[in-house]
Design a protein around this motif. Structure first.
Motif, short mmCIF file in Angstrom:
data_model
loop_
_atom_site.label_atom_id
_atom_site.label_comp_id
_atom_site.label_asym_id
_atom_site.label_seq_id
_atom_site.Cartn_x
_atom_site.Cartn_y
_atom_site.Cartn_z
N ALA A 78 0.86 -1.19 0.00
CA ALA A 78 0.00 0.00 0.00
C ALA A 78 0.89 1.23 0.00
CB ALA A 78 -0.92 0.00 1.22
N TYR A 79 0.82 2.01 -1.07
CA TYR A 79 1.59 3.25 -1.18
C TYR A 79 0.76 4.40 -0.65
CZ TYR A 79 4.89 0.59 -3.99
OH TYR A 79 5.82 -0.33 -4.41
N VAL A 80 1.28 5.07 0.37
CA VAL A 80 0.55 6.13 1.07
C VAL A 80 1.17 7.47 0.70
CG1 VAL A 80 -0.18 7.01 3.31
CG2 VAL A 80 0.06 4.54 2.96
N LEU A 81 0.37 8.35 0.14
CA LEU A 81 0.84 9.68 -0.21
C LEU A 81 0.71 10.62 0.99
CD1 LEU A 81 -0.87 9.91 -3.73
CD2 LEU A 81 1.43 9.08 -3.17
N ASP A 82 1.42 11.75 0.93
CA ASP A 82 1.50 12.66 2.09
C ASP A 82 1.99 11.90 3.31
OD1 ASP A 82 0.52 15.10 0.91
OD2 ASP A 82 -1.47 14.20 0.90
N GLY A 83 3.00 11.04 3.09
CA GLY A 83 3.36 10.03 4.07
C GLY A 83 4.35 10.48 5.13
N ASP A 84 4.04 11.54 5.86
CA ASP A 84 4.90 11.94 6.97
C ASP A 84 4.76 10.95 8.13
OD1 ASP A 84 2.43 12.53 8.04
OD2 ASP A 84 2.72 14.70 8.07
N ARG A 85 5.43 11.23 9.23
CA ARG A 85 5.46 10.27 10.35
C ARG A 85 4.07 9.97 10.88
NH1 ARG A 85 5.69 10.38 15.93
NH2 ARG A 85 7.00 8.79 16.92
N SER A 86 3.25 11.00 11.08
CA SER A 86 1.92 10.77 11.66
C SER A 86 1.05 9.95 10.71
CB SER A 86 1.24 12.10 12.00
OG SER A 86 1.05 12.89 10.83
N LYS A 87 1.14 10.23 9.41
CA LYS A 87 0.36 9.46 8.44
C LYS A 87 0.85 8.02 8.39
CE LYS A 87 -2.45 10.51 6.01
NZ LYS A 87 -3.91 10.35 6.09
N PHE A 88 2.15 7.82 8.47
CA PHE A 88 2.72 6.48 8.48
C PHE A 88 2.20 5.67 9.67
CE2 PHE A 88 6.51 3.79 9.73
CZ PHE A 88 6.31 2.83 8.76
N LEU A 89 2.21 6.27 10.86
CA LEU A 89 1.71 5.59 12.04
C LEU A 89 0.21 5.34 11.94
CD1 LEU A 89 3.62 7.45 14.90
CD2 LEU A 89 4.01 5.13 14.09
N GLU A 90 -0.50 6.30 11.38
CA GLU A 90 -1.96 6.19 11.26
C GLU A 90 -2.35 4.99 10.40
OE1 GLU A 90 -4.94 8.68 8.51
OE2 GLU A 90 -4.10 9.86 10.15
N VAL A 91 -1.81 4.92 9.20
CA VAL A 91 -2.20 3.85 8.28
C VAL A 91 -1.65 2.50 8.75
CG1 VAL A 91 -2.09 3.04 5.90
CG2 VAL A 91 -2.36 5.47 6.36
N SER A 92 -0.42 2.48 9.23
CA SER A 92 0.16 1.23 9.71
C SER A 92 -0.63 0.69 10.90
CB SER A 92 1.62 1.43 10.12
OG SER A 92 2.40 1.86 9.03
N GLY A 93 -1.04 1.58 11.80
CA GLY A 93 -1.81 1.16 12.96
C GLY A 93 -3.15 0.59 12.58
N ILE A 94 -3.83 1.23 11.66
CA ILE A 94 -5.14 0.73 11.21
C ILE A 94 -4.99 -0.61 10.52
CG2 ILE A 94 -7.09 1.18 9.66
CD1 ILE A 94 -6.60 4.19 10.15
N ALA A 95 -4.00 -0.72 9.62
CA ALA A 95 -3.80 -1.97 8.89
C ALA A 95 -3.44 -3.11 9.83
CB ALA A 95 -2.70 -1.79 7.84
N GLN A 96 -2.60 -2.82 10.81
CA GLN A 96 -2.21 -3.85 11.77
C GLN A 96 -3.40 -4.30 12.60
OE1 GLN A 96 0.21 -2.63 15.15
NE2 GLN A 96 1.51 -4.43 14.88
N SER A 97 -4.22 -3.35 13.02
CA SER A 97 -5.38 -3.68 13.84
C SER A 97 -6.40 -4.50 13.08
CB SER A 97 -6.03 -2.40 14.36
OG SER A 97 -7.16 -2.68 15.15
N MET A 98 -6.54 -4.25 11.78
CA MET A 98 -7.56 -4.93 10.98
C MET A 98 -7.14 -6.34 10.56
SD MET A 98 -9.01 -1.78 8.65
CE MET A 98 -10.40 -2.71 7.97
N HIS A 99 -5.88 -6.67 10.77
CA HIS A 99 -5.43 -8.05 10.54
C HIS A 99 -4.82 -8.54 11.84
CE1 HIS A 99 -3.92 -11.45 7.98
NE2 HIS A 99 -3.22 -11.62 9.09
N SER A 100 -5.63 -9.18 12.67
CA SER A 100 -5.18 -9.64 13.97
C SER A 100 -5.82 -10.99 14.25
CB SER A 100 -5.54 -8.62 15.07
OG SER A 100 -5.22 -9.11 16.35
#
Length: 414
Positions: A78-100
């Motif tokens: 998944a390529y995330v645009l506007d990918g600063d640190r907060s966006k990176f943590l946001e999307v990674s956290g959601i993706a990790q939580s949705m596959h558990s």
């Protein structure tokens, strides 16, 4: 860290989802501040020197939990645009939580997240040179605009090549874009749709150059019947600013729905209680959930009919375009739920047997099947499972011990 459980049966507003995921991301982010001994590494930052863009670009990579140990598995990026640190943590956290699998959530496949930082987002994300914003024609901040084609070539010929070389990936990729990032993703969809298989478009900048995307989409989509993609469009409530945002987004969705491509799937959601800058978190959650909806395995359905797992791979190939098997760990968990929680040993055996067919080299799935056979009283079948384990791992002392115990029980029985 507290555990947040979300299931498909919960009825949650987008604001509730935002609160829950923000809590998860807050805890994830706080892990960076822990001591070295307790340090939790979420991802790694890289730099690529681009000849196309004539500059260095930074990006961060999140690897899913199974990446290190499951060396044969390949992953969607998944390529995330506007990918600063907060966006990176946001999307990674959601993706990790949705596959558990531990929490019986398998809403989406595990994803590699590549979060691309900005240099000049107006330049990179806009398809035309324009100074227009709605009814204004002299926006000086837009002077550098119009180089989206260069950024698209950078992604295709440099960044994606580097990612595919460095990590285990499948051919199908995803793009997540918000605002001007959503505009760029729309541009990719219209001009080079094969570049991505999954598009998460979060409140794109429809206004750009007098709704350029709307006009271009009428030209392109009328002649395309070979689009192969899943698309999710999220719109925020920008009515006070200008109602045209909603109108243009709705018109684009209508054009996609009217397109005759058999492998094109699209969904649209208007987040009435979210603004342009607050819509990203709920839109990411609901977008991922829609885009990978066929991937979800419902534990209740499987414990009623394990044959759902038999047809799973064909379903994923048809609807998500990539090859995969039912997740080994999650299916094993379902088997144990059936065996002990729901007292359905025959269902558990069917589930574990399917797992051994899909993963015949896994010691864990053979051990689970042996356990289910033992509970059911099928000692001879359990014995064969432990014998299989010993062919895979001749020094496995646990299997040796259990095999001896079974042999003694069989002798006593006879």
């Amino acid at each position: 860290m507290a555990t947040i459980r979300m299931t498909s049966s919960n009825i949650l507003t987008s604001r509730t989802i935002t609160t829950i995921i923000c809590f998860f991301i807050f805890n994830l982010s706080n892990s960076f501040a822990q001591s070295h001994d307790n340090f939790l590494v979420v991802g790694q930052r890289y730099t690529i020197n681009s000849k196309i863009l004539n500059e260095s670009r930074n990006y961060s990579v999140y690897l899913p939990a199974s990446y290190k140990n499951n060396v044969d598995k390949k992953y969607i990026v998944a390529y995330v645009l506007d990918g600063d640190r907060s966006k990176f943590l946001e999307v990674s956290g959601i993706a990790q939580s949705m596959h558990s699998d531990a929490n019986l959530k398998l809403q989406i496949p595990e994803l590699i997240i590549v979060s691309i930082e900005n240099t000049d987002r107006t330049k990179n994300f806009t398809p035309t040179n324009s100074l227009n914003y709605l009814d204004k024609e002299d926006i000086s901040a837009f002077k550098s605009s119009g180089k989206a084609d260069d950024f698209m070539r950078f992604m295709e010929n440099e960044l994606m090549v580097e990612i595919n070389k460095s990590f285990r990936t499948v051919p199908q990729s995803m793009i997540i874009g918000h605002s001007l990032g959503g505009l760029f993703a729309l541009h990719c969809l219209l001009e080079k749709p094969q570049l991505f298989s999954y598009y998460l478009l979060i409140d794109p900048s429809w206004f750009w150059d007098h709704n350029y995307i709307g006009k271009r989409s009428k030209e392109v989509l009328a002649n395309r019947v070979d689009l192969k993609a899943r698309i999710y469009i999220a719109l925020a409530n920008n009515m006070q600013e200008d109602k045209r945002h909603y109108q243009w987004g709705s018109q684009f969705y209508k054009l996609l729905k009217e397109n005759k491509s058999p492998d094109l799937k699209v969904d649209f959601r208007y987040f009435e209680d979210e603004k342009h800058l607050t819509v990203t978190i709920p839109a990411t959650y609901y977008g991922l959930r829609y885009l990978f909806e066929p991937y979800n395995i419902d534990i209740n359905e499987v414990t009623k009919d394990p044959n759902i797992l038999v047809n799973y791979s064909a379903k994923i190939k048809k609807e998500l375009f990539f090859d995969t098997k039912p997740d080994q760990s999650f299916v094993n968990t379902i088997g144990y739920v059936a065996l002990y929680d729901r007292q359905l040993p025959d269902i558990a055996i069917s589930v574990f047997e399917l797992n051994t067919e899909n993963y015949p080299q896994s010691i864990n799935v053979w051990d689970s099947l042996a356990e289910a056979y033992t509970v059911r009283g099928y000692m001879d079948k359990a014995k064969k499972c432990y014998e299989k384990i010993l062919t895979l791992s001749p020094t496995n002392n646990i299997a040796k011990t259990k095999l001896e115990e079974l042999n003694n029980k069989i002798k006593q029985r006879n």
